[in-house]
Design a protein around this motif. Structure first.
Motif, mmCIF file in Angstrom:
data_model
loop_
_atom_site.group_PDB
_atom_site.id
_atom_site.type_symbol
_atom_site.label_atom_id
_atom_site.label_comp_id
_atom_site.label_asym_id
_atom_site.label_seq_id
_atom_site.Cartn_x
_atom_site.Cartn_y
_atom_site.Cartn_z
ATOM 1 N N UNK A 192 0.905 -1.031 0.229
ATOM 2 C CA UNK A 192 0.315 -0.418 0.590
ATOM 3 C C UNK A 192 0.955 1.003 -0.070
ATOM 4 N N UNK A 193 2.356 1.274 0.801
ATOM 5 C CA UNK A 193 2.668 2.547 1.111
ATOM 6 C C UNK A 193 3.353 2.743 -0.342
ATOM 7 N N UNK A 194 4.005 1.935 -1.121
ATOM 8 C CA UNK A 194 4.190 2.050 -2.438
ATOM 9 C C UNK A 194 3.004 2.586 -3.779
ATOM 10 N N UNK A 195 2.023 2.021 -3.202
ATOM 11 C CA UNK A 195 1.105 1.883 -4.494
ATOM 12 C C UNK A 195 0.247 3.064 -4.105
ATOM 13 N N UNK A 196 -0.259 3.653 -3.391
ATOM 14 C CA UNK A 196 -1.026 5.003 -3.039
ATOM 15 C C UNK A 196 -0.637 6.125 -3.384
ATOM 16 N N UNK A 197 0.896 6.722 -3.238
ATOM 17 C CA UNK A 197 2.252 7.755 -3.328
ATOM 18 C C UNK A 197 1.300 7.918 -5.179
ATOM 19 N N UNK A 198 1.821 6.627 -5.816
ATOM 20 C CA UNK A 198 1.820 6.613 -6.995
ATOM 21 C C UNK A 198 0.456 6.692 -8.073
ATOM 22 N N UNK A 199 -0.777 6.569 -7.311
ATOM 23 C CA UNK A 199 -2.036 6.888 -7.806
ATOM 24 C C UNK A 199 -1.802 8.126 -7.757
ATOM 25 N N UNK A 200 -1.633 8.551 -6.341
ATOM 26 C CA UNK A 200 -2.031 10.661 -6.494
ATOM 27 C C UNK A 200 -0.788 10.958 -7.065
ATOM 28 N N UNK A 201 -0.327 10.331 -7.480
ATOM 29 C CA UNK A 201 0.635 11.424 -7.885
ATOM 30 C C UNK A 201 0.090 11.416 -9.514
ATOM 31 N N UNK A 202 -0.642 10.433 -10.629
ATOM 32 C CA UNK A 202 -1.116 10.402 -11.900
ATOM 33 C C UNK A 202 -2.313 11.047 -11.812
#
Length: 361
Positions: free
Chosen positions: A90-100
């Protein structure tokens, strides 16, 4: 894949030769070769012809074997994925979704919560391991407990010699073998009686037997340590998978969200999630550095520290029932990240983790 294609071609040629009733060599070779082949067949000296003459059932088995090998080799392809059901994923996925998506408030909150749970997981895991390590290296030393080593390990085969003596200085036998708590209590009672009745100290020493401190089953110790290490290996493999993820994905900010091309893009809100694809994609170098420092290195350190502290804890456990229970209990620490995810994380975060697709390389 090249070998699979060649094998499939050979099998196909065999099928053609069998369907025509003639071997492939006689159909494709020059006439001189064919006559020599027939002569060798008459004398029983042709080995190549025998190999090519296969029945229909054998052909089906060989074709099925080629497909089986090709299908299994597909599993060897390299792909990277997010660790599903874990705060580390989750800590890898969530920031990348937010950045996208340009950091909308919903995904910003999911990112903050993911990092919060990640920090809680690392602190709890490391703190518990520190307590286990402290008990073995500090508190046991203060209480006078010596290292268990191999006391009592070879007691059945022991007759005479230094290896037969326990930490109390007497010969170890099965009826006189105790764990540390019992042995320390029995020594305390004996020493207290000698202090209260100093005139009878010799009689007390000869009549009151505190026994010896040693391991009840050396084989059980090795078995439980092996089982514990087996439970640690998947965690180490997850560390390798995370390292592969951060290494292989492109060093550019690619979108981690896209429309699902195979779905109709119209419908009610309850079907919107089916119209979206969440996938692993490229990551900016800065985010890679952040994930290596804040996620990958702590995860690897905790996995190695768990193995080190757990083995030390099990090696200093004397009782059979205690060492079995402790080997199972230590596995709880390895599942702490999944426990936090299933118990504390929101349903939205767990849904996104489930939706995230791997990236084949």
């Amino acid at each position: 894949s090249r070998q699979i294609q060649i094998s499939g071609s050979v099998f196909l040629l065999w099928a053609l030769s069998c369907s025509s009733g003639r071997p492939f060599s006689s159909r494709m070779a020059p006439s001189g070769y064919s006559s020599v082949n027939k002569d060798e067949e008459a004398t029983g000296g042709s080995t190549s012809r025998t190999l090519l003459e296969i029945t229909e059932e054998e052909l089906r088995v060989k074709l099925a074997g080629a497909k089986l090998i090709g299908g299994l080799r597909l599993h060897e392809r390299i792909s990277v994925r997010i660790e599903e059901g874990s705060v580390y994923g989750a800590v890898i996925l969530m920031p990348q979704l937010a950045r996208t998506l340009g950091w909308p408030i919903e995904f910003t909150c999911l990112t903050v919560s993911a990092y919060t749970y990640h920090i809680i997981c690392v602190i709890l895991h490391g703190w518990l391991l520190t307590f286990v390590d402290k008990e073995e290296k500090v508190m046991d030393a203060f209480s006078g407990q010596m290292y268990l080593c191999d006391f009592g390990a070879f007691m059945d085969a022991c007759q005479t010699g230094e290896g037969c003596l326990g930490p109390g200085g007497t010969k170890m036998t099965a009826p006189r073998l105790y764990g540390w708590s019992q042995w320390a209590t029995r020594n305390f009672v004996r020493d207290s009686m000698k202090a209260v009745f100093p005139d009878s100290a010799d009689d007390i020493s000869s009549l009151v037997d505190p026994g010896e401190y040693g391991i009840e089953s050396y084989a059980c110790r090795l078995l439980c340590c092996t089982v514990f290490i087996i439970s640690v290996v998947p965690e180490l493999m997850l560390c390798v998978e995370m390292a592969k993820l951060l290494w292989y994905i492109p060093n550019e900010g690619q979108p981690w969200v896209d429309r699902a091309d195979d779905e109709v893009q119209t419908g009610t809100r309850d079907k919107w999630l089916n119209m979206v694809t969440v996938k692993v994609a490229g990551m900016p170098p800065l985010w890679k550095i952040v994930n290596v420092l804040l996620v990958l290195l702590p995860k690897c350190w905790l996995a190695i520290y768990t193995a080190k502290a757990g083995i030390g804890f099990l090696m200093e456990t004397a009782g059979v029932d205690d060492i079995i229970v402790n080997s199972v209990a230590l596995g709880f620490l390895l599942g702490l990240d999944e426990l936090i995810t299933s118990s504390l994380m929101s349903e939205e975060a767990k849904t996104l983790l489930h939706m995230c697709e791997e990236m084949p390389l």
